[in-house]
Design an enzyme around this catalytic site. Structure first.
Site, PDB file in Angstrom:
ATOM      1  NE  ARG A 101     -11.721  21.226  24.762  1.00  0.00           N
ATOM      2  CZ  ARG A 101     -10.595  21.528  24.100  1.00  0.00           C
ATOM      3  NH1 ARG A 101     -10.142  22.747  24.094  1.00  0.00           N
ATOM      4  NH2 ARG A 101      -9.941  20.595  23.447  1.00  0.00           N
ATOM      5  NE  ARG A 137      -1.489  17.921  22.084  1.00  0.00           N
ATOM      6  CZ  ARG A 137      -2.555  18.680  21.806  1.00  0.00           C
ATOM      7  NH1 ARG A 137      -2.484  19.603  20.878  1.00  0.00           N
ATOM      8  NH2 ARG A 137      -3.689  18.522  22.461  1.00  0.00           N
ATOM      9  NE  ARG A 193      -7.254  15.721  23.129  1.00  0.00           N
ATOM     10  CZ  ARG A 193      -6.403  15.907  22.115  1.00  0.00           C
ATOM     11  NH1 ARG A 193      -5.534  14.968  21.792  1.00  0.00           N
ATOM     12  NH2 ARG A 193      -6.431  17.012  21.438  1.00  0.00           N
ATOM     13  CE  LYS A 253     -11.367  22.936  18.565  1.00  0.00           C
ATOM     14  NZ  LYS A 253     -11.193  21.480  18.505  1.00  0.00           N
ATOM     15  NE  ARG A 292      -2.077  16.801  16.825  1.00  0.00           N
ATOM     16  CZ  ARG A 292      -2.965  17.640  17.337  1.00  0.00           C
ATOM     17  NH1 ARG A 292      -3.543  18.548  16.575  1.00  0.00           N
ATOM     18  NH2 ARG A 292      -3.322  17.539  18.607  1.00  0.00           N
TER      19      ARG A 292
HETATM   20  P1  AMP Z   1      -6.503  21.182  22.773  1.00  0.00           P
HETATM   21  O1  AMP Z   1      -5.096  21.536  22.447  1.00  0.00           O
HETATM   22  O2  AMP Z   1      -7.488  22.271  22.440  1.00  0.00           O
HETATM   23  O3  AMP Z   1      -6.925  19.838  22.189  1.00  0.00           O
HETATM   24  O4  AMP Z   1      -6.579  21.031  24.364  1.00  0.00           O
HETATM   25  C1  AMP Z   1      -5.764  20.101  25.034  1.00  0.00           C
HETATM   26  C2  AMP Z   1      -6.286  19.878  26.441  1.00  0.00           C
HETATM   27  O5  AMP Z   1      -6.294  21.112  27.172  1.00  0.00           O
HETATM   28  C3  AMP Z   1      -7.713  19.386  26.538  1.00  0.00           C
HETATM   29  O6  AMP Z   1      -7.797  17.967  26.356  1.00  0.00           O
HETATM   30  C4  AMP Z   1      -8.079  19.804  27.958  1.00  0.00           C
HETATM   31  O7  AMP Z   1      -7.460  18.968  28.914  1.00  0.00           O
HETATM   32  C5  AMP Z   1      -7.398  21.170  28.059  1.00  0.00           C
HETATM   33  N1  AMP Z   1      -8.296  22.259  27.627  1.00  0.00           N
HETATM   34  C6  AMP Z   1      -8.119  23.082  26.552  1.00  0.00           C
HETATM   35  N2  AMP Z   1      -9.119  23.967  26.473  1.00  0.00           N
HETATM   36  C7  AMP Z   1      -9.962  23.704  27.498  1.00  0.00           C
HETATM   37  C8  AMP Z   1     -11.191  24.261  27.938  1.00  0.00           C
HETATM   38  N3  AMP Z   1     -11.782  25.270  27.284  1.00  0.00           N
HETATM   39  N4  AMP Z   1     -11.764  23.739  29.051  1.00  0.00           N
HETATM   40  C9  AMP Z   1     -11.200  22.723  29.719  1.00  0.00           C
HETATM   41  N5  AMP Z   1     -10.053  22.133  29.346  1.00  0.00           N
HETATM   42  C10 AMP Z   1      -9.425  22.614  28.247  1.00  0.00           C
END
Ligand code: AMP
Length: 220
Positions: free
Chosen positions: A89, A161, A172, A13, A128
């Protein structure tokens, strides 16, 4: 134009959203990046709470994320649209976003769901690595650095990460299946959902997305 990128973590994404943002000249709003940055620069109770959820691979509570992302969307550069990556989300977030945009006489126009199977996600995320200095992303199998785990540009040791560790990636994915995948129906019912195969050449995926966006905005 407001575009949402849906799909499991590791679907690509971010990469696609960055390219769409450049092509359409609208900001790329990545909720994960915004939350990580807040946690990095602000050491308050809220950041502590956000960090705990993120480290466990759990979603950050809706009220917190909605406030932070809508504050960002209220900035002037989002006046004509944005490409949203990682937000919404949950159903509550999707409904809050609809209400927020409606209050400004705007709406989500297109939702792209990048479809990638779980085993591919696990392979992509657990290998990654990123440079802690320039944030450049590598993949130890598909896009490795020239020198053993050192950034090609900064020569700094690459890091993983914490939430890309296999146990956290599985959590996740579980959160995605349990809470985010219901958004696919939500947007399908609004007739704005498009599904794109996320296991393909990056440029081909991008061309497919741009084709769909152009079709979606074509006057009938
Ligand atoms: P990402 O970098 O998009 O994979 O997000 C990393 C982490 O941030 C996720 O595993 C959640 O803990 C938090 N996070 C990101 N976006 C959201 C969202 N829209 N709602 C809730 N938690 C989020």
């Amino acid at each position: 134009m407001f575009i949402i990128m849906l799909g499991p973590p590791g679907a690509g994404k971010g990469t696609q959203a960055r390219n769409i943002s450049k092509k359409l000249n609208i900001p790329h709003i990545a909720s994960g990046d915004i939350l990580r940055e807040r946690v990095r620069i602000t050491d308050d109770e809220l950041s502590k709470k956000i960090r705990e959820h993120m480290l466990r691979g759990e979603l950050v509570p809706d009220d917190i994320v909605i406030k932070i992302i809508h504050d960002r969307l209220s900035q002037n550069d989002c006046e004509h649209g944005a490409v949203l990556d990682g937000y919404p989300r949950t159903l509550a977030q999707a409904k809050a976003l609809d209400a927020f945009l409606e209050s400004k006489n705007k709406r989500v126009e297109i939702v792209i769901n990048l479809d990638v199977p779980d085993d591919e996600v696990i392979k992509r995320l657990t290998y990654r690595r990123l440079c802690p200095k320039c944030n450049r992303i590598y993949h130890l199998l598909f896009n490795p650095p020239k020198n053993n785990e050192l950034c090609d540009i900064c020569n700094v040791k690459l890091i993983q990460r914490i939430d890309d560790r296999e146990d956290i990636v599985k959590k996740r994915l579980e959160e995605y299946r349990n809470r985010t995948s219901s958004l696919i129906n939500y947007y399908a019912e609004k007739h704005i959902l498009y599904i794109v195969n996320g296991v393909n050449d990056i440029n081909r995926i991008f061309n497919n997305i741009i084709f769909l966006i152009e079709e979606a905005i074509k006057p009938v």
